[in-house]
Design an enzyme around this catalytic site. Structure first.
Site, PDB file in Angstrom:
ATOM      1  N   ARG A 159      26.342 -58.674 -32.454  1.00  0.00           N
ATOM      2  CA  ARG A 159      25.296 -57.904 -32.697  1.00  0.00           C
ATOM      3  C   ARG A 159      25.413 -56.454 -33.564  1.00  0.00           C
ATOM      4  O   ARG A 159      24.754 -56.102 -34.401  1.00  0.00           O
ATOM      5  CB  ARG A 159      24.581 -57.586 -31.447  1.00  0.00           C
ATOM      6  CG  ARG A 159      23.965 -58.729 -30.607  1.00  0.00           C
ATOM      7  CD  ARG A 159      23.209 -58.427 -29.336  1.00  0.00           C
ATOM      8  NE  ARG A 159      21.918 -57.787 -29.504  1.00  0.00           N
ATOM      9  CZ  ARG A 159      21.290 -57.003 -28.508  1.00  0.00           C
ATOM     10  NH1 ARG A 159      21.861 -57.113 -27.272  1.00  0.00           N
ATOM     11  NH2 ARG A 159      20.064 -56.316 -28.833  1.00  0.00           N
ATOM     12  N   CYS A 217      23.073 -48.988 -27.017  1.00  0.00           N
ATOM     13  CA  CYS A 217      23.169 -50.408 -26.726  1.00  0.00           C
ATOM     14  C   CYS A 217      21.835 -51.016 -27.555  1.00  0.00           C
ATOM     15  O   CYS A 217      21.474 -50.412 -28.403  1.00  0.00           O
ATOM     16  CB  CYS A 217      23.251 -50.921 -25.471  1.00  0.00           C
ATOM     17  SG  CYS A 217      22.176 -50.377 -24.182  1.00  0.00           S
TER      18      CYS A 217
END
Length: 260
Positions: A159, A217
């Site tokens: 990611r 995050c």
């Protein structure tokens, strides 16, 4: 002592379902989406799990039986990656004694300790929320930290690199951020690595004692785990609560892909 069960799954099923199947005796269910976060703002501003305001957080914690003078223990079943958000939020709003059950419910059960389906009815707590107990970053501050200090990206490496993005509308990372998946904070037993191991891990990522460091995050949940791991290592850090989901809500913000 107040015990909060903070189990949660991205995409479901609801953590409350797991709680009803069995939990630590006396534990009260704490919902990530409604107790530890505010609704997402218009246009995605604030990210998927914005920090609630003090009044809303105080009301939720009092309902769960949290008091300022009584220790709080939080746990989940995901290596503390969700419970850490409760730890951070309580600390941010001024609670002085919050602890995370290392290893979570699995460690509890592996130790032969019992679980129950009985749902307690806690007496209302007296917790008073006072913001500012932990350092938090805005998007602009996170950008500045990425260029002038260390900003850790706690998501999976794929990611960070922008190879996949299963949740948010844009793939990639904050320019200048360093990939630091939270999974490396834990040993094979699902518990935190030792302080010396964590210091070595973060040192290898460029974190130096006394240097400004922060974490983000997808929505400020697993990044709280990174902040907790840094604290275990003796390295205080800031949290970008809005994280990537807030960052990409403004199309004018730059996006990087690849390994840097």
């Amino acid at each position: 002592m107040t015990v909060l069960d903070v189990r949660w799954r991205l995409g479901g099923p609801p953590g409350l379902d797991f709680y009803r199947e069995g939990h630590i005796e006396g534990a009260v269910y704490c919902d990530l989406d409604t107790d530890l976060a505010a609704p997402t703002g218009a246009g995605g501003r604030g990210g998927r799990h914005p920090l609630p305001d003090a009044a809303a957080f105080q009301s939720a914690m009092r309902r769960l039986g949290v008091s300022g003078g009584r220790p709080v223990v939080v746990y989940d079943d995901a290596g503390a990656t969700v419970a850490a958000r409760a730890w951070w939020a309580l600390r941010y709003f001024g609670h002085q004694d919050v602890r995370v059950l290392d290893g979570g419910l699995q460690a509890w059960m592996e130790a032969g300790l019992p679980v129950t389906k009985d749902v307690p009815q806690p007496a209302p707590g007296d917790f008073t929320a006072r913001p500012g107990g932990m350092p938090a970053l805005t998007a602009d501050e996170a950008a500045a930290l990425a260029s002038q200090g260390i900003l850790l990206d706690a998501r999976a490496g794929e990611r960070y690199r922008g190879e996949v993005e299963p949740i948010d509308p844009v793939a990639g990372h904050v320019p200048g951020a360093v990939s630091a998946p939270t999974t490396a904070n834990l040993g094979p037993d699902g518990r935190f690595r030792t302080p010396s191991e964590l210091r070595a891990r973060f040192g290898g990522l460029g974190v130096r004692e006394g240097e400004a460091v922060g974490a983000y995050c997808g929505s400020g949940v697993t990044a709280a785990h990174e902040v907790l791991a840094l604290e275990v290592a003796g390295l205080p850090a800031s949290l970008y609560v809005g994280s990537w989901s807030d960052w990409v809500s403004d199309p004018s913000r730059p996006v990087a892909t690849g390994d840097r």
